[in-house]
Design a protein around this motif. Structure first.
Motif, mmCIF file in Angstrom:
data_model
loop_
_atom_site.group_PDB
_atom_site.id
_atom_site.type_symbol
_atom_site.label_atom_id
_atom_site.label_comp_id
_atom_site.label_asym_id
_atom_site.label_seq_id
_atom_site.Cartn_x
_atom_site.Cartn_y
_atom_site.Cartn_z
ATOM 1 N N VAL A 231 0.842 -1.197 0.000
ATOM 2 C CA VAL A 231 0.000 0.000 0.000
ATOM 3 C C VAL A 231 0.878 1.249 0.000
ATOM 4 O O VAL A 231 1.815 1.367 0.801
ATOM 5 N N PRO A 232 0.653 2.189 -0.914
ATOM 6 C CA PRO A 232 1.511 3.375 -0.998
ATOM 7 C C PRO A 232 1.219 4.384 0.108
ATOM 8 O O PRO A 232 0.145 4.394 0.709
ATOM 9 N N ALA A 233 2.160 5.267 0.328
ATOM 10 C CA ALA A 233 2.008 6.307 1.343
ATOM 11 C C ALA A 233 0.812 7.195 1.049
ATOM 12 O O ALA A 233 0.171 7.708 1.974
ATOM 13 N N SER A 234 0.487 7.379 -0.232
ATOM 14 C CA SER A 234 -0.650 8.236 -0.587
ATOM 15 C C SER A 234 -1.962 7.680 -0.055
ATOM 16 O O SER A 234 -2.843 8.440 0.371
ATOM 17 N N VAL A 235 -2.095 6.358 -0.064
ATOM 18 C CA VAL A 235 -3.322 5.742 0.464
ATOM 19 C C VAL A 235 -3.329 5.839 1.990
ATOM 20 O O VAL A 235 -4.375 6.103 2.605
ATOM 21 N N LEU A 236 -2.184 5.628 2.627
ATOM 22 C CA LEU A 236 -2.115 5.778 4.085
ATOM 23 C C LEU A 236 -2.451 7.209 4.491
ATOM 24 O O LEU A 236 -3.134 7.433 5.498
ATOM 25 N N ALA A 237 -2.004 8.174 3.708
ATOM 26 C CA ALA A 237 -2.340 9.579 3.982
ATOM 27 C C ALA A 237 -3.832 9.812 3.824
ATOM 28 O O ALA A 237 -4.438 10.583 4.589
ATOM 29 N N GLU A 238 -4.444 9.142 2.857
ATOM 30 C CA GLU A 238 -5.888 9.253 2.649
ATOM 31 C C GLU A 238 -6.650 8.688 3.847
ATOM 32 O O GLU A 238 -7.669 9.246 4.287
ATOM 33 N N ILE A 239 -6.157 7.583 4.397
ATOM 34 C CA ILE A 239 -6.782 6.985 5.583
ATOM 35 C C ILE A 239 -6.659 7.919 6.781
ATOM 36 O O ILE A 239 -7.617 8.126 7.538
ATOM 37 N N LEU A 240 -5.486 8.513 6.956
ATOM 38 C CA LEU A 240 -5.297 9.466 8.048
ATOM 39 C C LEU A 240 -6.228 10.666 7.905
ATOM 40 O O LEU A 240 -6.816 11.137 8.891
ATOM 41 N N ALA A 241 -6.402 11.147 6.676
ATOM 42 C CA ALA A 241 -7.293 12.284 6.438
ATOM 43 C C ALA A 241 -8.740 11.922 6.764
ATOM 44 O O ALA A 241 -9.490 12.741 7.322
ATOM 45 N N ALA A 242 -9.123 10.689 6.441
ATOM 46 C CA ALA A 242 -10.486 10.234 6.756
ATOM 47 C C ALA A 242 -10.701 10.195 8.264
ATOM 48 O O ALA A 242 -11.775 10.544 8.767
ATOM 49 N N GLY A 243 -9.673 9.773 9.012
ATOM 50 C CA GLY A 243 -9.770 9.756 10.467
ATOM 51 C C GLY A 243 -9.902 11.155 11.038
ATOM 52 O O GLY A 243 -10.708 11.397 11.944
ATOM 53 N N ARG A 244 -9.131 12.099 10.512
ATOM 54 C CA ARG A 244 -9.238 13.488 10.984
ATOM 55 C C ARG A 244 -10.612 14.061 10.684
ATOM 56 O O ARG A 244 -11.175 14.821 11.497
ATOM 57 N N GLU A 245 -11.167 13.699 9.535
ATOM 58 C CA GLU A 245 -12.504 14.188 9.186
ATOM 59 C C GLU A 245 -13.546 13.662 10.166
ATOM 60 O O GLU A 245 -14.482 14.375 10.542
ATOM 61 N N MET A 246 -13.392 12.412 10.610
ATOM 62 C CA MET A 246 -14.314 11.854 11.606
ATOM 63 C C MET A 246 -14.282 12.668 12.895
ATOM 64 O O MET A 246 -15.311 12.832 13.562
ATOM 65 N N LEU A 247 -13.103 13.166 13.243
ATOM 66 C CA LEU A 247 -12.940 13.910 14.493
ATOM 67 C C LEU A 247 -13.532 15.306 14.440
ATOM 68 O O LEU A 247 -13.553 16.006 15.461
ATOM 69 N N SER A 248 -13.992 15.717 13.274
ATOM 70 C CA SER A 248 -14.653 17.021 13.161
ATOM 71 C C SER A 248 -16.061 16.895 12.587
ATOM 72 O O SER A 248 -16.673 17.898 12.227
ATOM 73 N N HIS A 249 -16.566 15.674 12.538
ATOM 74 C CA HIS A 249 -17.896 15.456 11.954
ATOM 75 C C HIS A 249 -18.976 16.088 12.834
ATOM 76 O O HIS A 249 -18.936 15.960 14.060
ATOM 77 N N PRO A 250 -19.950 16.776 12.247
ATOM 78 C CA PRO A 250 -21.006 17.407 13.049
ATOM 79 C C PRO A 250 -21.787 16.383 13.870
ATOM 80 O O PRO A 250 -21.957 15.237 13.462
#
Length: 240
Positions: A84-103
């Motif tokens: 799995v490339p770093a770009s996909v891992l970065a995408e997963i991290l971004a999805a986690g951060r988005e969860m932490l700001s979900h309304p």
């Protein structure tokens, strides 16, 4: 029996939570599609590997978004055998951060039920998960001022409930806990000597499943939160 204190779970009892995880997991599955080995069984295999990682990691990361995100990264590396490339891992991290700001989206009847019981009983929010995220969701929910106390715990066990209801009432035997998880909200509260009231939610995390204690005299199940005040009045009159 005199009920003095009522405990409420937060996630998927007062506000939606699991559907945010489900949406993120669907994103994770899509991002990993081309990195799953051909001999694996597609999305079902990935989901099984993810839940296995979550189960392994609870004792290390606890409950909540951060542990879920780390488990997704671990699963991505394992399933792809390190491809799995770093770009996909970065995408997963971004999805986690988005969860932490979900309304925060309150469930039906949540506010009305809390307001109906406030002032008549001591109300305690008892939730597990990441401290910062749970505090954020409570603040955004607008329900915080209606609770007499808030307990954000690492897990929900009979011992946790015993201590919480001693601190905020006259003990678990005079307490009631309402929530969507049989495993976390209902069964350990009953084991502590109190009432466990199950409020089912359409989505429940696999690790929260447990058999309902249907024959226990201190177990009740309600269709939604709106009927909780009536149940409590019935119990106060000595009904079951």
């Amino acid at each position: 029996m005199q009920i003095s204190t009522i405990g409420f779970d937060a996630d998927d009892t007062l506000w939606h939570n699991e559907r945010v995880f489900a949406l993120t997991q669907a994103h994770f599955t899509q991002a990993m599609a081309e990195y799953i080995p051909q001999d694996a069984q597609g999305p079902d295999h990935l989901a099984e590997r993810l839940i296995a990682a979550e189960r392994r990691n609870i004792s290390h990361y606890g409950f909540g978004v951060k542990g879920f995100t780390l488990s997704m990264i671990e699963t991505a590396i394992e399933v792809s055998e390190g491809r799995v490339p770093a770009s996909v891992l970065a995408e997963i991290l971004a999805a986690g951060r988005e969860m932490l700001s979900h309304p925060v989206d309150l469930l039906p009847h949540a506010r009305a039920t809390i307001e109906a019981l406030s002032g008549q009983y001591r109300l305690v929010l008892i939730t597990k998960g990441d401290l910062i995220d749970q505090e954020r969701k409570l603040a955004q929910s607008g329900l915080g001022d209606l609770f007499d106390a808030v307990e954000i715990v690492s897990d929900k066990t009979p011992e946790i409930y015993t201590r919480a209801f001693e601190r905020h009432g006259s003990g678990a035997s005079n307490g009631l806990m309402a929530g969507n998880s049989l495993k976390s909200d209902v069964i350990p509260m009953i084991e502590a000597g109190g009432w466990g009231v199950h409020i089912p939610h359409d989505l429940t995390w696999a690790l929260e499943h447990a058999p309902a204690p249907l024959n226990h005299p201190r177990f009740a199940q309600l269709p939604d939160l709106s009927t909780l005040p009536a149940l409590i009045q019935q119990l106060a009159r000595g009904g079951t």
